[in-house]
Scaffold this motif. Structure first.
Motif, PDB file in Angstrom:
ATOM      1  N   ASP A 178      64.852  69.486  53.924  1.00 28.04           N
ATOM      2  CA  ASP A 178      65.100  68.050  53.789  1.00 28.04           C
ATOM      3  C   ASP A 178      65.294  67.378  55.151  1.00 28.04           C
ATOM      4  OD1 ASP A 178      64.927  68.273  51.044  1.00 28.04           O
ATOM      5  OD2 ASP A 178      67.107  68.355  50.735  1.00 28.04           O
ATOM      6  N   LYS A 179      65.858  68.102  56.100  1.00 25.66           N
ATOM      7  CA  LYS A 179      66.062  67.547  57.438  1.00 25.66           C
ATOM      8  C   LYS A 179      64.763  67.508  58.240  1.00 25.66           C
ATOM      9  CE  LYS A 179      70.945  68.793  58.100  1.00 25.66           C
ATOM     10  NZ  LYS A 179      71.889  69.608  58.926  1.00 25.66           N
ATOM     11  N   PHE A 180      63.922  68.522  58.045  1.00 19.55           N
ATOM     12  CA  PHE A 180      62.699  68.613  58.841  1.00 19.55           C
ATOM     13  C   PHE A 180      61.565  67.750  58.295  1.00 19.55           C
ATOM     14  CE2 PHE A 180      58.654  71.090  59.587  1.00 19.55           C
ATOM     15  CZ  PHE A 180      58.469  70.632  60.884  1.00 19.55           C
ATOM     16  N   PHE A 181      61.463  67.637  56.976  1.00 23.24           N
ATOM     17  CA  PHE A 181      60.310  67.003  56.355  1.00 23.24           C
ATOM     18  C   PHE A 181      60.070  65.570  56.825  1.00 23.24           C
ATOM     19  CE2 PHE A 181      57.644  66.311  52.388  1.00 23.24           C
ATOM     20  CZ  PHE A 181      56.673  67.225  52.773  1.00 23.24           C
ATOM     21  N   PRO A 182      61.115  64.774  57.068  1.00 21.66           N
ATOM     22  CA  PRO A 182      60.860  63.407  57.562  1.00 21.66           C
ATOM     23  C   PRO A 182      60.168  63.375  58.929  1.00 21.66           C
ATOM     24  CG  PRO A 182      63.057  63.551  56.619  1.00 21.66           C
ATOM     25  CD  PRO A 182      62.537  64.953  56.707  1.00 21.66           C
ATOM     26  N   HIS A 183      60.215  64.469  59.681  1.00 22.35           N
ATOM     27  CA  HIS A 183      59.474  64.518  60.947  1.00 22.35           C
ATOM     28  C   HIS A 183      57.982  64.699  60.696  1.00 22.35           C
ATOM     29  CE1 HIS A 183      62.974  64.553  63.612  1.00 22.35           C
ATOM     30  NE2 HIS A 183      63.542  65.388  62.767  1.00 22.35           N
ATOM     31  N   CYS A 184      57.622  65.138  59.482  1.00 21.76           N
ATOM     32  CA  CYS A 184      56.218  65.354  59.118  1.00 21.76           C
ATOM     33  C   CYS A 184      55.655  64.213  58.279  1.00 21.76           C
ATOM     34  CB  CYS A 184      56.068  66.656  58.335  1.00 21.76           C
ATOM     35  SG  CYS A 184      56.698  68.127  59.165  1.00 21.76           S
ATOM     36  N   MET A 185      56.529  63.535  57.553  1.00 21.69           N
ATOM     37  CA  MET A 185      56.119  62.480  56.634  1.00 21.69           C
ATOM     38  C   MET A 185      56.725  61.142  57.049  1.00 21.69           C
ATOM     39  SD  MET A 185      54.239  64.104  54.448  1.00 21.69           S
ATOM     40  CE  MET A 185      53.850  65.854  54.697  1.00 21.69           C
ATOM     41  N   TYR A 186      55.947  60.097  56.931  1.00 20.56           N
ATOM     42  CA  TYR A 186      56.389  58.765  57.324  1.00 20.56           C
ATOM     43  C   TYR A 186      57.444  58.215  56.372  1.00 20.56           C
ATOM     44  CZ  TYR A 186      55.989  53.848  58.712  1.00 20.56           C
ATOM     45  OH  TYR A 186      56.250  52.572  59.138  1.00 20.56           O
ATOM     46  N   ASP A 187      57.267  58.457  55.063  1.00 19.19           N
ATOM     47  CA  ASP A 187      58.197  57.928  54.063  1.00 19.19           C
ATOM     48  C   ASP A 187      58.360  58.974  52.957  1.00 19.19           C
ATOM     49  OD1 ASP A 187      59.619  56.554  52.098  1.00 19.19           O
ATOM     50  OD2 ASP A 187      58.595  54.652  52.479  1.00 19.19           O
ATOM     51  N   VAL A 188      59.349  59.848  53.118  1.00 20.68           N
ATOM     52  CA  VAL A 188      59.548  60.946  52.171  1.00 20.68           C
ATOM     53  C   VAL A 188      59.926  60.413  50.789  1.00 20.68           C
ATOM     54  CG1 VAL A 188      60.898  63.016  51.651  1.00 20.68           C
ATOM     55  CG2 VAL A 188      60.184  62.552  54.008  1.00 20.68           C
ATOM     56  N   ASP A 189      60.764  59.382  50.744  1.00 24.04           N
ATOM     57  CA  ASP A 189      61.180  58.836  49.450  1.00 24.04           C
ATOM     58  C   ASP A 189      59.984  58.306  48.664  1.00 24.04           C
ATOM     59  OD1 ASP A 189      63.818  59.442  49.944  1.00 24.04           O
ATOM     60  OD2 ASP A 189      64.319  57.450  50.709  1.00 24.04           O
ATOM     61  N   GLU A 190      59.088  57.620  49.335  1.00 22.75           N
ATOM     62  CA  GLU A 190      57.902  57.089  48.665  1.00 22.75           C
ATOM     63  C   GLU A 190      57.000  58.221  48.189  1.00 22.75           C
ATOM     64  OE1 GLU A 190      55.115  54.505  47.050  1.00 22.75           O
ATOM     65  OE2 GLU A 190      57.209  54.222  47.625  1.00 22.75           O
ATOM     66  N   LEU A 191      56.839  59.246  49.016  1.00 21.40           N
ATOM     67  CA  LEU A 191      56.030  60.392  48.618  1.00 21.40           C
ATOM     68  C   LEU A 191      56.629  61.067  47.393  1.00 21.40           C
ATOM     69  CD1 LEU A 191      53.732  62.417  49.095  1.00 21.40           C
ATOM     70  CD2 LEU A 191      55.250  63.636  50.677  1.00 21.40           C
ATOM     71  N   GLN A 192      57.942  61.237  47.389  1.00 22.86           N
ATOM     72  CA  GLN A 192      58.614  61.860  46.246  1.00 22.86           C
ATOM     73  C   GLN A 192      58.395  61.036  44.973  1.00 22.86           C
ATOM     74  OE1 GLN A 192      62.750  62.700  46.911  1.00 22.86           O
ATOM     75  NE2 GLN A 192      63.113  63.379  44.805  1.00 22.86           N
ATOM     76  N   ASN A 193      58.485  59.736  45.095  1.00 21.10           N
ATOM     77  CA  ASN A 193      58.267  58.872  43.937  1.00 21.10           C
ATOM     78  C   ASN A 193      56.837  58.994  43.422  1.00 21.10           C
ATOM     79  OD1 ASN A 193      60.878  57.853  43.950  1.00 21.10           O
ATOM     80  ND2 ASN A 193      60.362  56.127  45.283  1.00 21.10           N
ATOM     81  N   GLN A 194      55.892  59.057  44.331  1.00 25.25           N
ATOM     82  CA  GLN A 194      54.488  59.145  43.931  1.00 25.25           C
ATOM     83  C   GLN A 194      54.167  60.490  43.274  1.00 25.25           C
ATOM     84  OE1 GLN A 194      52.042  58.278  47.343  1.00 25.25           O
ATOM     85  NE2 GLN A 194      52.843  56.202  47.570  1.00 25.25           N
ATOM     86  N   MET A 195      54.779  61.556  43.761  1.00 23.64           N
ATOM     87  CA  MET A 195      54.498  62.883  43.218  1.00 23.64           C
ATOM     88  C   MET A 195      55.221  63.137  41.896  1.00 23.64           C
ATOM     89  SD  MET A 195      54.299  65.282  46.646  1.00 23.64           S
ATOM     90  CE  MET A 195      53.824  66.730  45.694  1.00 23.64           C
ATOM     91  N   GLY A 196      56.297  62.404  41.651  1.00 25.31           N
ATOM     92  CA  GLY A 196      56.977  62.499  40.365  1.00 25.31           C
ATOM     93  C   GLY A 196      57.425  63.909  40.033  1.00 25.31           C
TER      94      GLY A 196
END
Length: 301
Positions: A178-196
């Protein structure tokens, strides 16, 4: 010649025992196969008809990281999407891995799955492997697309990215993910919402892979030999197939200035995808597919 099953909607069982992998595979319009390539037991997703495209994923990833673009790309193309050696469900001892074996593996993948020369699309580590393959085996491919690729310059990630990556590799916990992933993704919350509902098995399967010593050893070896070292300029100059670059504007690992430099030096068109870091295929599948379509149609960015 390797034959493609005609029913694209066939739901396949996983080639591994991971329930999370099985959950992710369930909605992907491709059939998973087990192939022996250069002695490496390889998991390969195959689907579609038309011009063949081979998709090679990034370090520590699997073929499933292409899951958000496979449904769109498969409409007009034959897709071949393997787990890299030692990644996901592709089994190989890191002691047996070396650069020549990886290139033999890719060569056999092409000859066994493609009736015509494929378009080779490589992401990060997959990009470095693809570029190195094109230097000496360009006759086997039609076109090369490098996505936030390693190997084009010195690997100089931001300090935050480097520290987060190191911490996660040493302690692959959900907290460190959870700490590292935002360095790879621009908007983790939006990605999580899209992937459901796919988000949980996606995270769990990646943690499962990261905690496996054989996979970790293979990853480190591939990065050390093929990913991190810069490909000599004279070698990159030898690539004589049409080549294009796709880059996330906010990439913290392979900064955009690398892409600009390489584009200017070799005349490779550069396509920038907004609101992404190093994984535009996962974060913004729509713009990624539009961009890839533009490249394949020969349209300038």
């Amino acid at each position: 010649m390797y034959t493609l099953l005609s029913d694209h909607s066939t739901k396949q069982s996983s080639t591994s025992n991971s329930k999370y992998r099985g959950e992710l595979l369930a909605d992907i319009p491709a059939t998973e196969h087990r192939m022996d390539l250069a002695g490496i037991s390889t998991a390969v997703l195959v689907s579609g008809e038309g011009e063949p495209i081979i998709l090679l994923h990034g370090p520590g990833e699997t073929s499933l990281w292409w899951m958000r673009v496979i449904p769109g790309l498969v409409k007009n193309h034959r897709l071949i999407v393997p787990d890299l050696p030692g990644h996901g469900a592709s089994k190989v001892s890191h002691d047996a891995l070396d650069t020549d074996l990886v290139f033999q593996w890719l060569s056999e993948l092409i000859t066994k799955t493609c009736s015509t020369s494929p378009i080779l699309v490589g992401h990060i580590l997959g990009g470095a492997i693809s570029a190195r393959f094109a230097v000496n085996h360009g006759e086997q491919i039609k076109q090369l697309v490098l996505v936030d690729s390693l190997g084009l310059d010195k690997f100089r990630p931001t300090p935050g990215f480097a520290f987060g990556l190191f911490r996660f590799m040493i302690w692959p916990t959900e907290k460190n993910f959870d700490k590292f992933f935002p360095h790879c993704m621009y908007d983790v919350d939006e990605l999580q919402n899209q992937m459901g509902e796919k988000w949980k098995p996606f995270v769990e399967y990646n943690l499962e892979c990261a905690r496996d010593k054989e996979r970790s050893d293979a990853l480190q070896l591939l990065m050390k030999t093929l990913g991190i070292p810069k490909i000599p300029d004279d070698d990159l100059q030898k690539i004589d197939v049409p080549t294009a670059l796709i880059w996330g504007r906010h990439d913290k690992a392979n900064k955009l200035k690398i892409a600009h430099k390489v584009s200017q030096r070799y005349g490779w068109p550069l396509h920038i995808i907004e609101k992404t870091r190093d994984d535009p295929k996962l974060e913004r599948p729509g713009p990624f597919m539009d961009t890839l379509s533009t490249i394949l149609q020969g349209t300038k960015p």
